[in-house]
Design a protein around this motif. Structure first.
Motif, mmCIF file in Angstrom:
data_model
loop_
_atom_site.group_PDB
_atom_site.id
_atom_site.type_symbol
_atom_site.label_atom_id
_atom_site.label_comp_id
_atom_site.label_asym_id
_atom_site.label_seq_id
_atom_site.Cartn_x
_atom_site.Cartn_y
_atom_site.Cartn_z
ATOM 1 N N SER A 1 -3.430 4.440 4.888
ATOM 2 C CA SER A 1 -2.491 3.109 5.268
ATOM 3 C C SER A 1 -1.137 3.240 4.623
ATOM 4 O O SER A 1 -0.483 2.372 4.061
ATOM 5 N N ASN B 1 -2.753 -2.311 6.982
ATOM 6 C CA ASN B 1 -1.396 -2.478 6.561
ATOM 7 C C ASN B 1 -0.334 -1.973 7.462
ATOM 8 O O ASN B 1 -0.406 -0.815 8.014
ATOM 9 N N ARG C 1 -9.570 -7.883 0.341
ATOM 10 C CA ARG C 1 -8.186 -7.768 -0.458
ATOM 11 C C ARG C 1 -8.507 -8.519 -1.706
ATOM 12 O O ARG C 1 -7.807 -8.169 -2.747
#
Length: 331
Positions: free
Chosen positions: A171, A193, A249
């Motif tokens: 990513s 992302n 996250r």
């Protein structure tokens, strides 16, 4: 333009159910995908988390390959830090021999789990993080049977007629350049992302070395999608998936997929509310009538017709309906 659509299946476990049901759902989804006309199926690897049922994508891929006839099946991806390059090359060649031109080796640098699980996979020794590209090089050498580099060591089965596809997952810019440098496919995780994604994928296409593993680039973009007859329904169906992304996250072990009403109770009015809705807005949320146009826009944005679809929902029926709507409108 008709897209080469694939499914990224994380074998999601839903609240109130277990991993065995998730794996059964994965196999049923594979049978549907082949019949419906999907191009590929890619299986994720996770360890020590409640959210996902599959810890061995290579085994799930082998089972699905045995139950299907034409669809491309692979890993997305094998978490390289947990295994030796030699062993990965061995079972890759094994599946490449039994299912020529159908198995895809997707490799990733992410841990695939939280600290305790990764330590257990590495015999409770510190994980070496600096040799991932070196491992990729070793895997390529073993698959291509460049045995002189390893004292004549052979990775069986030898003498493959066709080299299995290799896809480097990532990513960011580093992974894009590594994939280009070694002449392997690149799968960009836009669902993780999407900032600067075009820059990364263009770099891969521009810098691809045609003298390495393969002679032409293969770019894939992975997106998260939710489809329902009404936009608000599609949006609510995506809450559980978005909440799992949020937990990842925040470096928290993701839970099983929760229904929208529980996610709202967890998120609304908390410090995480803004971040949750930012993540939710990154998911492609459409109706059956609009989803094809939106995926075409993804294709045009990244200059590829190869789009991988991730969809985790609390109700398996809603997940299947999303995949049905997408393939039905792919014309």
């Amino acid at each position: 333009m008709k897209l080469k659509l694939g499914i990224l299946d994380q074998s999601p476990v839903v609240m109130g159910d277990d991993a065995a049901s998730a794996l059964t759902n994965s196999i049923n989804l594979a049978l549907f995908a082949e019949e419906a006309g999907y191009y590929s199926l890619m299986y994720a690897e996770h360890h020590g988390v409640e959210a996902y049922g599959s810890s061995s994508p290579e085994l799930l891929a082998a089972v699905v390959l045995s139950k299907t006839k034409t669809i491309q099946v692979g890993t997305a991806g094998i978490m390289m830090r947990n295994y030796s390059a030699y062993k990965i090359a061995e079972w890759t060649k094994f599946l490449g021999t039994l299912y020529p031109e159908r198995f895809i080796l997707g490799l990733g640098k992410a841990p695939g789990g939280l600290k305790d699980a990764i330590m257990a996979l590495n015999s409770h020794k510190p994980v070496v993080l600096s040799n991932m590209e070196t491992k990729l090089e070793e895997i390529i050498h073993h698959i291509k049977e460049e045995n002189e580099l390893y004292g004549g060591l052979i990775a069986q089965p030898a003498h493959l007629k066709d080299l299995p596809q290799i896809v480097w997952l990532g990513s960011g810019m580093t992974s894009a350049r590594e994939a280009a440098k070694h002449g392997v496919g690149y799968s960009f995780a836009a669902f993780m992302n999407n900032e600067n994604g075009v820059e990364y994928t263009q770099t891969y296409l521009r810098e691809f070395d045609t003298n390495q593993y393969t002679s032409s680039p293969s770019l894939q973009v992975a997106v998260a999608v939710s489809v329902a007859d009404h936009i608000e329904t599609a949006r609510h169906n995506a809450y559980g998936m978005a909440y799992q992304f949020l937990q990842s996250r925040q470096l928290v072990s993701p839970e099983a997929v929760l229904p929208a009403e529980i996610v709202e109770q967890r998120v609304l009015g908390t410090d995480s509310e803004e971040e949750f809705f930012t993540i939710l807005d990154r998911i492609i949320i459409e109706t059956p009538q609009s989803v094809s146009r939106r995926l075409q826009q993804v294709s045009e944005k990244y200059n590829t017709d190869n789009v991988l679809i991730l969809c985790n929902m609390h109700r398996e029926e809603n997940r299947i309906n999303t995949y049905k709507s997408i393939i039905k409108n792919n014309k």
